[in-house]
Motif scaffolding. Structure first.
Motif, mmCIF file in Angstrom:
data_model
loop_
_atom_site.group_PDB
_atom_site.id
_atom_site.type_symbol
_atom_site.label_atom_id
_atom_site.label_comp_id
_atom_site.label_asym_id
_atom_site.label_seq_id
_atom_site.Cartn_x
_atom_site.Cartn_y
_atom_site.Cartn_z
ATOM 1 N N PRO A 140 0.442 -1.339 -0.031
ATOM 2 C CA PRO A 140 -0.359 0.291 0.170
ATOM 3 C C PRO A 140 1.186 1.246 -0.215
ATOM 4 O O PRO A 140 0.239 2.422 0.028
ATOM 5 N N SER A 141 2.226 1.364 0.434
ATOM 6 C CA SER A 141 3.193 2.598 0.406
ATOM 7 C C SER A 141 3.522 2.582 -0.562
ATOM 8 O O SER A 141 5.151 2.992 -0.668
ATOM 9 N N SER A 142 3.313 2.219 -1.931
ATOM 10 C CA SER A 142 3.842 2.050 -3.769
ATOM 11 C C SER A 142 3.871 3.261 -3.396
ATOM 12 O O SER A 142 2.915 4.329 -3.510
ATOM 13 N N ILE A 143 4.807 3.942 -5.036
ATOM 14 C CA ILE A 143 5.088 5.191 -5.280
ATOM 15 C C ILE A 143 3.739 5.701 -5.516
ATOM 16 O O ILE A 143 3.777 6.792 -5.810
ATOM 17 N N LEU A 144 3.257 5.692 -5.916
ATOM 18 C CA LEU A 144 1.776 5.383 -7.156
ATOM 19 C C LEU A 144 1.009 5.756 -5.999
ATOM 20 O O LEU A 144 0.405 7.152 -6.150
ATOM 21 N N ALA A 145 0.651 5.466 -5.307
ATOM 22 C CA ALA A 145 0.110 5.692 -3.862
ATOM 23 C C ALA A 145 -0.019 7.301 -3.326
ATOM 24 O O ALA A 145 -0.360 7.757 -3.119
ATOM 25 N N LYS A 146 1.963 6.949 -2.859
ATOM 26 C CA LYS A 146 2.091 8.794 -1.821
ATOM 27 C C LYS A 146 2.447 9.143 -3.450
ATOM 28 O O LYS A 146 1.423 9.964 -2.702
ATOM 29 N N ILE A 147 2.095 9.369 -4.727
ATOM 30 C CA ILE A 147 2.264 10.710 -5.577
ATOM 31 C C ILE A 147 -0.026 10.958 -5.082
ATOM 32 O O ILE A 147 0.200 11.520 -5.046
ATOM 33 N N THR A 148 -0.263 9.757 -5.381
ATOM 34 C CA THR A 148 -2.155 10.352 -5.509
ATOM 35 C C THR A 148 -2.598 10.801 -3.989
ATOM 36 O O THR A 148 -3.822 11.463 -4.560
ATOM 37 N N ARG A 149 -1.945 10.318 -3.313
ATOM 38 C CA ARG A 149 -2.525 11.063 -2.250
ATOM 39 C C ARG A 149 -2.005 12.052 -1.196
ATOM 40 O O ARG A 149 -2.569 13.213 -0.732
ATOM 41 N N SER A 150 -0.794 13.078 -2.432
ATOM 42 C CA SER A 150 -0.373 13.899 -2.474
ATOM 43 C C SER A 150 -0.508 14.925 -2.373
ATOM 44 O O SER A 150 -1.609 15.016 -3.035
ATOM 45 N N SER A 151 -0.455 15.835 -1.427
ATOM 46 C CA SER A 151 -1.004 17.080 -1.451
ATOM 47 C C SER A 151 -1.110 18.344 -2.697
ATOM 48 O O SER A 151 -2.120 18.987 -3.314
ATOM 49 N N VAL A 152 0.141 18.298 -3.630
ATOM 50 C CA VAL A 152 -0.150 18.117 -4.807
ATOM 51 C C VAL A 152 -0.516 18.632 -5.878
ATOM 52 O O VAL A 152 -1.654 19.070 -6.710
ATOM 53 N N VAL A 153 -1.445 17.179 -5.697
ATOM 54 C CA VAL A 153 -1.554 16.060 -7.026
ATOM 55 C C VAL A 153 -4.112 16.874 -6.020
ATOM 56 O O VAL A 153 -4.533 16.786 -7.009
ATOM 57 N N SER A 154 -3.938 16.464 -5.090
ATOM 58 C CA SER A 154 -5.301 17.345 -4.745
ATOM 59 C C SER A 154 -5.688 18.251 -4.830
ATOM 60 O O SER A 154 -6.671 18.670 -4.932
ATOM 61 N N ARG A 155 -4.241 19.855 -4.456
ATOM 62 C CA ARG A 155 -5.001 21.175 -4.704
ATOM 63 C C ARG A 155 -4.749 20.650 -6.494
ATOM 64 O O ARG A 155 -5.545 21.817 -7.139
ATOM 65 N N GLY A 156 -4.380 20.129 -7.788
ATOM 66 C CA GLY A 156 -5.044 19.909 -8.694
ATOM 67 C C GLY A 156 -5.924 19.886 -9.559
ATOM 68 O O GLY A 156 -5.464 20.728 -10.434
ATOM 69 N N LYS A 157 -5.691 18.562 -8.383
ATOM 70 C CA LYS A 157 -7.100 18.063 -8.896
ATOM 71 C C LYS A 157 -8.358 19.291 -8.788
ATOM 72 O O LYS A 157 -9.661 19.899 -9.644
ATOM 73 N N GLU A 158 -8.338 20.203 -7.456
ATOM 74 C CA GLU A 158 -9.272 21.258 -7.039
ATOM 75 C C GLU A 158 -8.848 22.321 -7.909
ATOM 76 O O GLU A 158 -10.248 22.805 -8.210
ATOM 77 N N ALA A 159 -7.714 22.553 -8.051
ATOM 78 C CA ALA A 159 -7.564 23.537 -9.559
ATOM 79 C C ALA A 159 -8.118 23.141 -10.155
ATOM 80 O O ALA A 159 -9.017 24.171 -11.528
ATOM 81 N N ALA A 160 -8.395 22.369 -11.362
ATOM 82 C CA ALA A 160 -8.764 21.446 -12.531
ATOM 83 C C ALA A 160 -10.720 22.115 -12.512
ATOM 84 O O ALA A 160 -11.470 22.546 -13.569
ATOM 85 N N GLY A 161 -10.614 21.207 -11.090
ATOM 86 C CA GLY A 161 -12.178 21.585 -11.177
ATOM 87 C C GLY A 161 -12.790 23.120 -10.766
ATOM 88 O O GLY A 161 -13.592 23.619 -11.127
ATOM 89 N N ASP A 162 -12.321 24.085 -10.243
ATOM 90 C CA ASP A 162 -12.437 25.538 -10.197
ATOM 91 C C ASP A 162 -12.313 26.478 -11.328
ATOM 92 O O ASP A 162 -13.238 27.013 -12.066
ATOM 93 N N ALA A 163 -11.520 25.406 -12.473
ATOM 94 C CA ALA A 163 -11.355 25.911 -14.082
ATOM 95 C C ALA A 163 -12.214 25.874 -14.377
ATOM 96 O O ALA A 163 -12.642 26.335 -15.845
ATOM 97 N N ALA A 164 -12.942 24.017 -14.677
ATOM 98 C CA ALA A 164 -13.872 24.041 -15.592
ATOM 99 C C ALA A 164 -15.383 24.426 -15.255
ATOM 100 O O ALA A 164 -15.450 25.061 -16.113
ATOM 101 N N PHE A 165 -15.612 24.641 -13.696
ATOM 102 C CA PHE A 165 -15.965 25.847 -13.123
ATOM 103 C C PHE A 165 -16.581 26.602 -13.483
ATOM 104 O O PHE A 165 -17.044 27.534 -14.560
ATOM 105 N N VAL A 166 -15.298 28.132 -14.130
ATOM 106 C CA VAL A 166 -15.398 29.374 -14.720
ATOM 107 C C VAL A 166 -15.557 28.993 -15.751
ATOM 108 O O VAL A 166 -15.959 30.044 -16.612
ATOM 109 N N ALA A 167 -15.047 28.439 -16.872
ATOM 110 C CA ALA A 167 -15.125 27.663 -17.877
ATOM 111 C C ALA A 167 -16.181 27.280 -18.407
ATOM 112 O O ALA A 167 -17.125 28.359 -18.789
#
Length: 99
Positions: free
Chosen positions: A20-47
């Motif tokens: 469960p502590s594989s590199i892919l799992a660590k990346i998907t749980r990182s704060s950068v990825v979650s912020r990126g997803k949030e920013a993409a969602g906000d950009a889609a909403f504004v568009a």
């Protein structure tokens, strides 16, 4: 066979989840990825909002053009045709053209 939830097709083999502590799992749980997803969602909403309001503005502008400007253009064309007809008649009758 009928009790299984899958129908036809080829299924991919299951991935082993023993690490469960594989590199892919660590990346998907990182704060950068979650912020990126949030920013993409906000950009889609504004568009989406921008596209919708732009469409409404285009509809208003197009309708206004059809109601106000097209009849004006038609009337100006009629006036020009009438002026041309008067000039043609004046030239046939030999009278000086009106100014």
């Amino acid at each position: 066979m009928a009790s299984q939830g899958r129908r036809g097709g080829v299924s991919l083999p299951e991935r082993p989840s023993n690490n469960p502590s594989s590199i892919l799992a660590k990346i998907t749980r990182s704060s950068v990825v979650s912020r990126g997803k949030e920013a993409a969602g906000d950009a889609a909403f504004v568009a989406k909002k921008l596209l919708r309001s732009t469409g409404k503005a285009a509809w208003i502008a197009g309708t206004t053009f059809l109601v106000l400007v097209v009849p004006l253009i038609v009337e100006m064309d009629r006036e020009q045709q009438l002026n041309d007809l008067e000039l043609q008649q004046a030239s046939l009758l030999g009278t000086p053209a009106p100014k």
